[in-house]
Design a protein around this motif. Sequence first.
Motif, short mmCIF file in Angstrom:
data_model
loop_
_atom_site.label_atom_id
_atom_site.label_comp_id
_atom_site.label_asym_id
_atom_site.label_seq_id
_atom_site.Cartn_x
_atom_site.Cartn_y
_atom_site.Cartn_z
N TYR A 62 -0.17 15.34 3.17
CA TYR A 62 0.99 14.44 3.20
C TYR A 62 2.09 15.03 4.09
CZ TYR A 62 5.42 12.48 1.53
OH TYR A 62 6.69 11.94 1.45
N GLN A 97 1.26 14.58 -4.02
CA GLN A 97 2.56 14.23 -3.44
C GLN A 97 2.85 12.74 -3.60
OE1 GLN A 97 0.50 16.59 -2.15
NE2 GLN A 97 1.98 18.10 -2.86
N VAL A 98 1.81 11.93 -3.43
CA VAL A 98 1.98 10.49 -3.64
C VAL A 98 2.35 10.22 -5.10
CG1 VAL A 98 0.72 8.30 -3.72
CG2 VAL A 98 0.52 9.78 -1.72
N ARG A 105 6.33 4.52 -3.94
CA ARG A 105 4.97 4.18 -3.55
C ARG A 105 4.39 3.05 -4.39
NH1 ARG A 105 2.89 5.11 -8.57
NH2 ARG A 105 2.69 7.28 -9.19
N VAL A 112 -2.68 3.63 -0.83
CA VAL A 112 -1.31 3.82 -1.32
C VAL A 112 -0.31 3.60 -0.19
CG1 VAL A 112 0.31 5.41 -2.42
CG2 VAL A 112 -2.13 5.55 -2.97
N PHE A 114 3.47 4.15 0.84
CA PHE A 114 4.55 5.02 0.37
C PHE A 114 5.66 5.10 1.41
CE2 PHE A 114 1.53 7.71 2.60
CZ PHE A 114 2.33 8.53 3.39
N GLU A 147 -6.05 9.68 -7.30
CA GLU A 147 -4.76 9.40 -7.95
C GLU A 147 -4.57 10.40 -9.07
OE1 GLU A 147 -2.07 6.16 -10.42
OE2 GLU A 147 -4.19 5.73 -10.07
#
Length: 376
Positions: A62, A97-98, A105, A112, A114, A147
């Motif tokens: 990320y 991080q997401v 997000r 995803v 974001f 996730e």
Amino acid sequence: MKFELKGKDLNSKARAGVMTTDHGKIETPIFMPVGTVGTVKGVHQKELKEEVNPDIILGNTYHLYLRPKTDILKQVGGLHKFINWDRPILTDSGGYQVYSLSARRKINEEGVKFKSHIDGSYHFFTPENVMEIQRTIGADIIMAFDECTPYPCDYKYAKRSMHMTHRWLKRCINHLDKTPMSYDYNQTFFPIVQGSTYKDLRKESAEFIASVEAEGNAIGGLSVGEPAEEMYEMTDIVCSILPEDKPRYLMGVGTPINILENIALGVDMFDCVMPTRNARNGMLFTAYGSINIKNKKWENDFSPIDEMGITYVDTYYSKAYLRHLFVSKELLGKQIASIHNLGFYLWLVREARKHILAGDFTEWKNKMVKQMNNRL
């Protein structure tokens, strides 16, 4: 990548092994210093290599995607060349991080969407483009896009999320199977077990991940706020299912005590920002407990920072001097503390390895856990 077990503890599930990658060998159990954006905060690569001496470090998809961006890394020939690091690197896929960007997000089956924490721009991660980004970054070990569920998490959400992570895993594998590597060395792919703190979900996820027959496997979604005993319970369930002849990576863990307890459960690889983050706040880890170096009690203590420490800073500087640097808000204080803590973490896992091979790991581990519980 090759993984060879060299020894097992008789009284626990702890094991010692060797991973062989195109950028070198990794002796396990191992701790991977976190170099999120291509730097382990506050530590020069020369000091990192010569003093801390890790077999492998970690970068993050990320963050590297956002800065310096993948086109820069592609131009230079990958992250190894960009940061002048010739040892193995692992990249986290950005799933954590997401997860941490919950207000920025939106997750659906495709991927995803974001919002960048840097400039507010919108981006979209899918299993396919995350694999491609990691191809370009060029890490030796790359992670599946998953996730990471929060804690606490209700059962229905955890189950739905786990199955989506499994479907994403298939897409990651399909993409890797039909695309070439970016550079002239091999990359190893690790899928990730999820399932929150639900025993049946962890079991189901571990069985699915094991069926993929990847070269190594990871355990995600722990160390997100759950009690330590729940973490250990989930790790034990998963390690009893994941294949013995493949390395096991527990993501984002943790305190020195967490690391030793999870080694005893069969984990081989760890990463965590704790040694450097806590160092920047003046907390030092030692074999006899933790030190808040900003406390006044160290003001006139001219003894070495840590007489048992493995890095030069441990005996080169005194506690009084290090406290002075923190009180004076000098950057050097954070740098010294970071080198010390990283050195301690690497010493800890290497001592664990020695005791596994010597056959007295459990006795040593129990003694260390008791000692490290102290606040000095």
